[in-house]
Scaffold this active site. Structure first.
Site, PDB file in Angstrom:
ATOM      1  N   HIS A 201      39.280  30.276  44.294  1.00 27.66           N
ATOM      2  CA  HIS A 201      38.404  29.329  43.332  1.00 27.66           C
ATOM      3  C   HIS A 201      37.358  28.601  44.317  1.00 27.66           C
ATOM      4  O   HIS A 201      36.401  27.924  43.695  1.00 27.66           O
ATOM      5  CB  HIS A 201      39.263  28.387  42.775  1.00 27.66           C
ATOM      6  N   CYS A 324      41.792  16.999  46.110  1.00 28.30           N
ATOM      7  CA  CYS A 324      43.161  17.296  46.320  1.00 28.30           C
ATOM      8  C   CYS A 324      44.007  16.287  46.783  1.00 28.30           C
ATOM      9  O   CYS A 324      45.329  16.352  46.920  1.00 28.30           O
ATOM     10  CB  CYS A 324      43.543  18.685  46.747  1.00 28.30           C
TER      11      CYS A 324
HETATM   12  N1  PMP Z   1      42.809  23.878  52.427  1.00 28.35           N
HETATM   13  C1  PMP Z   1      41.634  23.403  52.325  1.00 28.35           C
HETATM   14  C2  PMP Z   1      40.573  23.149  53.424  1.00 28.35           C
HETATM   15  C3  PMP Z   1      41.144  23.140  50.859  1.00 28.35           C
HETATM   16  O1  PMP Z   1      40.025  22.425  50.747  1.00 28.35           O
HETATM   17  C4  PMP Z   1      42.049  23.309  49.887  1.00 28.35           C
HETATM   18  C5  PMP Z   1      41.770  22.894  48.537  1.00 28.35           C
HETATM   19  N2  PMP Z   1      41.370  21.577  48.368  1.00 28.35           N
HETATM   20  C6  PMP Z   1      43.227  24.028  50.322  1.00 28.35           C
HETATM   21  C7  PMP Z   1      43.464  24.355  51.300  1.00 28.35           C
HETATM   22  C8  PMP Z   1      44.090  24.340  48.994  1.00 28.35           C
HETATM   23  O2  PMP Z   1      43.688  25.391  48.468  1.00 28.35           O
HETATM   24  P1  PMP Z   1      44.203  25.738  46.843  1.00 28.35           P
HETATM   25  O3  PMP Z   1      43.653  24.727  45.947  1.00 28.35           O
HETATM   26  O4  PMP Z   1      44.086  27.240  46.545  1.00 28.35           O
HETATM   27  O5  PMP Z   1      45.720  25.493  46.944  1.00 28.35           O
END
Ligand code: PMP
Length: 374
Positions: A201, A324
């Site tokens: 994504h 996140c």
């Molecule tokens: N690693 C990094 C550097 C990210 O920016 C993110 C998403 N914010 C993730 C891992 C996690 O990926 P996902 O949203 O697919 O779980």
């Protein structure tokens, strides 16, 4: 979504139209379980084979080194826990202070189970240096995990030289390439990594799907048990439409990576020039050599959270810290790790332009900032 100026592509991206078209048959007619023995399984099985081949070709790997997962978080958890649980346990792990929580948290979980854990410092510019690794690499380290590019700052880490140091000391090397992939050319052999995580994504693919590159011969235990899928290493019926969409999106990005990077660099330059011309004072964190289109900026006269909401009311979407991270009020561990005070971190926003942004978007963004800040 109503028309907005979306400048948070490091959080997620709109589904690529090529990805959507590639997915449609597998969301409708071709729904057979790829593991089944009958003819309705053939098309989904072939789609998985092709997607694996396409993704491998995009990153310089072989198809049997690509393992589909449920996204970046799962890929990171698997790389870290899977290598820790294969062979001697517990063994030291080394990571950095600027990793995403999906790396830091599994490392901390292993620390609670007895693994020694080292978090390498970053420089004030957001770089994890060779010297830092040379100085903090405990005897018997099994895995070193340092991200390819930081998702808050855009800083690109010296992965091939860090990996060379890890290998010289007998350790495996994992890189979280979630922020980098689709924004820079990527070749696992040139990077010299044993494991690499990616998430669809972030590059125009669907949410909830990703992959882990595992160099052939790397000792790794499964994270999910219960089925023979993914060569017995990742159980669970494959999300065929999402995997097909991920491959189409990655191929699209990889094919026109030069033009994509040039577009993003152009938007960045236009934005920085616009800020200066408008007399808006700001501080840019990180180095000059960041991922194109990604900027970590402090506007000292306003709290980032207030700025985010004021921009949102004007139809402009940015992030304060990493999306996140959950609540925007907690200070980003990345901004802390590069030595910013709480006050400086609290006035920092992340702007991440993407494929769909235009020069007009950037001009409208500057005008909105002017209306808020003056
Ligand atoms: N690693 C990094 C550097 C990210 O920016 C993110 C998403 N914010 C993730 C891992 C996690 O990926 P996902 O949203 O697919 O779980």
């Amino acid at each position: 979504m109503a028309h907005i100026i979306y400048a948070d592509h490091a959080a997620t991206t709109q589904l690529d139209t090529a990805a959507l078209s590639a997915m449609m048959p597998y969301l409708t007619d071709l729904y057979g379980n790829p593991s089944a023995p009958y003819s309705a399984a053939l098309a989904p099985k072939e789609a998985l084979r092709q997607a694996r081949q396409t993704i491998a070709a995009c990153i310089g790997a072989d198809a049997d080194e690509i393992f589909f997962t449920g996204g970046g978080t799962e890929s990171n958890n698997w790389a870290i826990k899977g290598t820790a649980f294969a062979g001697d346990f517990p063994a030291p792990i080394v990571t950095s202070a600027i990793e995403h929580h999906s790396v830091l948290a599994p490392c901390a979980a292993l620390q609670r189970l007895g693994c020694s854990l080292t978090r390498l410092p970053a420089t004030a510019e957001g770089i994890v240096t060779d010297t830092a690794l040379e100085q903090h690499l405990p005897q018997g380290t099994k895995l070193v995990s340092v991200m390819l590019a930081n998702n808050e700052l855009g800083t690109v880490q010296p992965i091939s030289s860090l990996a060379a140091i890890a290998h010289r000391h007998g350790a495996l090397f994992h890189t979280d390439a979630v922020a980098a992939i689709g924004r820079m050319p990527l070749d696992v052999k040139a990077l010299d990594v044993d494991l690499l995580s990616a998430s669809a994504h972030k590059f125009g693919g669907p949410k909830g799907v990703g992959f882990l590159y595992i160099k052939r011969g790397t000792p790794i235990a499964p994270l999910l048990d219960g089925g023979a899928q993914e060569n017995g290493l990742r159980a669970g019926t494959e999300n065929v439409p999402a995997i097909v969409g991920m491959a189409a999106a990655l191929q699209h990005r990889t094919t026109d990576i030069g033009a994509h990077r040039a577009h993003l660099s152009h938007l960045t330059a236009h934005f920085l020039e616009g800020l200066q011309a408008a007399g808006i004072s700001f501080i840019r964190h990180g180095t000059e050599d960041t991922l194109p289109g990604l900027l970590s900026l402090a506007f000292p006269s306003i709290e980032a959270e207030a700025l985010l909401h004021r921009l949102d009311l004007l139809g402009i979407t940015v992030s304060a810290g990493a999306a996140c991270n959950g609540t925007a009020t907690t200070t980003s561990h990345v901004l802390q790790a590069i030595g910013l005070s709480e006050e400086e971190a609290a006035s920092t926003i992340r702007v991440s332009f993407g494929y769909t942004n235009t020069k007009e978007d950037v001009s409208a963004f500057i005008a909105a900032l002017q209306s808020i800040l003056f």
